[in-house]
Design a protein around this motif. Structure first.
Motif, PDB file in Angstrom:
ATOM      1  N   LEU A  52       0.860  -1.177   0.000  1.00 43.21           N
ATOM      2  CA  LEU A  52       0.000   0.000   0.000  1.00 43.21           C
ATOM      3  C   LEU A  52       0.900   1.232   0.000  1.00 43.21           C
ATOM      4  CD1 LEU A  52      -2.782   1.406   0.325  1.00 43.21           C
ATOM      5  CD2 LEU A  52      -2.462   1.180   2.799  1.00 43.21           C
ATOM      6  N   ASN A  53       0.694   2.123  -0.960  1.00 43.11           N
ATOM      7  CA  ASN A  53       1.470   3.363  -1.071  1.00 43.11           C
ATOM      8  C   ASN A  53       0.532   4.544  -0.886  1.00 43.11           C
ATOM      9  OD1 ASN A  53       4.095   2.211  -2.134  1.00 43.11           O
ATOM     10  ND2 ASN A  53       2.653   1.453  -3.648  1.00 43.11           N
ATOM     11  N   TYR A  54       0.881   5.452   0.023  1.00 44.80           N
ATOM     12  CA  TYR A  54       0.086   6.648   0.305  1.00 44.80           C
ATOM     13  C   TYR A  54       1.022   7.839   0.175  1.00 44.80           C
ATOM     14  CZ  TYR A  54      -3.158   9.726   2.867  1.00 44.80           C
ATOM     15  OH  TYR A  54      -4.017  10.734   3.228  1.00 44.80           O
ATOM     16  N   THR A  55       0.771   8.699  -0.821  1.00 38.76           N
ATOM     17  CA  THR A  55       1.652   9.827  -1.102  1.00 38.76           C
ATOM     18  C   THR A  55       0.852  11.118  -1.099  1.00 38.76           C
ATOM     19  OG1 THR A  55       2.988   8.405  -2.517  1.00 38.76           O
ATOM     20  CG2 THR A  55       3.313  10.777  -2.744  1.00 38.76           C
ATOM     21  N   VAL A  56       1.362  12.121  -0.400  1.00 43.53           N
ATOM     22  CA  VAL A  56       0.738  13.443  -0.376  1.00 43.53           C
ATOM     23  C   VAL A  56       1.745  14.439  -0.925  1.00 43.53           C
ATOM     24  CG1 VAL A  56      -0.238  15.247   1.086  1.00 43.53           C
ATOM     25  CG2 VAL A  56      -0.688  12.862   1.622  1.00 43.53           C
ATOM     26  N   VAL A  79      -3.069   7.237  -3.737  1.00 41.77           N
ATOM     27  CA  VAL A  79      -3.008   5.976  -3.000  1.00 41.77           C
ATOM     28  C   VAL A  79      -3.031   4.843  -4.023  1.00 41.77           C
ATOM     29  CG1 VAL A  79      -4.079   4.533  -1.226  1.00 41.77           C
ATOM     30  CG2 VAL A  79      -4.269   7.025  -1.076  1.00 41.77           C
ATOM     31  N   THR A  80      -2.049   3.946  -3.918  1.00 38.02           N
ATOM     32  CA  THR A  80      -2.006   2.795  -4.810  1.00 38.02           C
ATOM     33  C   THR A  80      -1.846   1.513  -4.005  1.00 38.02           C
ATOM     34  OG1 THR A  80       0.394   2.898  -5.133  1.00 38.02           O
ATOM     35  CG2 THR A  80      -0.978   4.103  -6.722  1.00 38.02           C
ATOM     36  N   LEU A  81      -2.312   0.418  -4.580  1.00 36.67           N
ATOM     37  CA  LEU A  81      -2.127  -0.915  -4.028  1.00 36.67           C
ATOM     38  C   LEU A  81      -1.445  -1.735  -5.118  1.00 36.67           C
ATOM     39  CD1 LEU A  81      -2.644  -2.836  -1.640  1.00 36.67           C
ATOM     40  CD2 LEU A  81      -4.797  -3.467  -2.753  1.00 36.67           C
ATOM     41  N   ASP A  82      -0.237  -2.215  -4.831  1.00 37.16           N
ATOM     42  CA  ASP A  82       0.574  -2.923  -5.822  1.00 37.16           C
ATOM     43  C   ASP A  82       0.771  -4.374  -5.408  1.00 37.16           C
ATOM     44  OD1 ASP A  82       0.958  -0.452  -7.124  1.00 37.16           O
ATOM     45  OD2 ASP A  82       2.733  -0.021  -5.916  1.00 37.16           O
ATOM     46  N   PHE A  83       0.692  -5.269  -6.389  1.00 36.45           N
ATOM     47  CA  PHE A  83       0.928  -6.692  -6.154  1.00 36.45           C
ATOM     48  C   PHE A  83       1.148  -7.377  -7.489  1.00 36.45           C
ATOM     49  CE2 PHE A  83      -3.601  -5.717  -6.006  1.00 36.45           C
ATOM     50  CZ  PHE A  83      -4.129  -6.513  -7.008  1.00 36.45           C
ATOM     51  N   SER A 162      -1.016  -2.559 -10.421  1.00 36.73           N
ATOM     52  CA  SER A 162      -0.894  -1.368  -9.593  1.00 36.73           C
ATOM     53  C   SER A 162      -2.226  -0.633  -9.673  1.00 36.73           C
ATOM     54  CB  SER A 162       0.250  -0.469 -10.084  1.00 36.73           C
ATOM     55  OG  SER A 162       0.341   0.681  -9.260  1.00 36.73           O
ATOM     56  N   PHE A 163      -3.016  -0.768  -8.630  1.00 39.59           N
ATOM     57  CA  PHE A 163      -4.339  -0.134  -8.596  1.00 39.59           C
ATOM     58  C   PHE A 163      -4.228   1.248  -7.973  1.00 39.59           C
ATOM     59  CE2 PHE A 163      -5.790  -4.366  -9.426  1.00 39.59           C
ATOM     60  CZ  PHE A 163      -7.002  -4.192 -10.069  1.00 39.59           C
ATOM     61  N   LYS A 164      -4.694   2.250  -8.689  1.00 44.06           N
ATOM     62  CA  LYS A 164      -4.757   3.611  -8.172  1.00 44.06           C
ATOM     63  C   LYS A 164      -6.178   3.831  -7.672  1.00 44.06           C
ATOM     64  CE  LYS A 164      -2.401   6.778 -10.256  1.00 44.06           C
ATOM     65  NZ  LYS A 164      -1.924   7.846 -11.169  1.00 44.06           N
ATOM     66  N   LEU A 165      -6.303   4.369  -6.448  1.00 45.24           N
ATOM     67  CA  LEU A 165      -7.625   4.604  -5.867  1.00 45.24           C
ATOM     68  C   LEU A 165      -8.210   5.920  -6.353  1.00 45.24           C
ATOM     69  CD1 LEU A 165      -7.227   3.415  -2.172  1.00 45.24           C
ATOM     70  CD2 LEU A 165      -7.726   2.080  -4.215  1.00 45.24           C
ATOM     71  N   GLU A 166      -9.520   5.907  -6.558  1.00 41.52           N
ATOM     72  CA  GLU A 166     -10.285   7.092  -6.919  1.00 41.52           C
ATOM     73  C   GLU A 166     -11.302   7.355  -5.821  1.00 41.52           C
ATOM     74  OE1 GLU A 166     -10.422   6.505 -11.762  1.00 41.52           O
ATOM     75  OE2 GLU A 166     -12.151   5.929 -10.590  1.00 41.52           O
TER      76      GLU A 166
END
Length: 184
Positions: A52-56, A79-83, A162-166
């Protein structure tokens, strides 16, 4: 005297789940995902778990009379979820390519990708192996490059995602459920 809470240390890769948008969410840490809704499906094995990546991003508010910024303004969040999925299946190809058509026949299953503009947004879920954490990601789109490498010996093929959250309508990006009091 303990300097921390050893029982709050998180170990292991956990399990990933996928659901259609607006699938009912788990309300506890014990009800199986498929019992919450049959729209939740397990994604199976991954190569090295998930990240889980959270970038501001921010910008300083500066004035001529001060050396330091007088404020910090947030300008974006990602915010992305990578696997990397380790099971080469038509279902996982559909996950990695944001939809498509799966057709099962006698001894064969075929997959065809979606047309441009027909990509599906999905919900994602994650659960720790020890049952002390669950995460629900309410709306995501797979934006990573899909690459399937083949090698010799024990080298296995994987499908990178790599899922980017909306922002979902009327809800937050995600929800984390943690066991109390251990993870308070």
């Amino acid at each position: 005297m303990a300097r921390g809470k050893p029982e709050a240390i998180a170990l292991g890769p956990g399990s990933l789940f996928i659901g259609v948008l607006a699938t009912p969410e788990p309300m506890d840490l014990v009800t199986p995902w498929e019992s919450v809704s049959p729209n939740w499906t397990g994604l199976g094995y991954t190569d090295e778990g998930s990240t889980l990546n959270y970038t501001v991003d921010s910008e300083n508010v500066e004035v001529a009379e001060e050396l330091d910024p007088i404020a910090v303004a947030l300008v974006s969040r990602e915010v992305t979820l990578d696997f990397a999925l380790a099971q080469i299946t038509a279902t996982n190809l559909r996950v990695a390519l944001n939809g498509g058509t799966i057709t099962a026949g006698a001894g064969i299953v075929t997959f065809e990708p979606p047309d441009l503009g027909e990509e599906l947004r999905v919900m994602l879920g994650w659960q720790s192996e020890d049952g002390t954490e669950r995460w629900v990601f309410r709306k995501g789109l797979q934006v990573g490059n899909m690459e399937i490498s083949r090698g010799k010996g024990a080298s296995k093929a994987t499908i990178g995602c790599s899922f980017k959250l909306e922002r979902p309508s009327g809800a937050k990006l995600f929800k984390a459920m943690l066991a109390a009091p251990v993870r308070l």
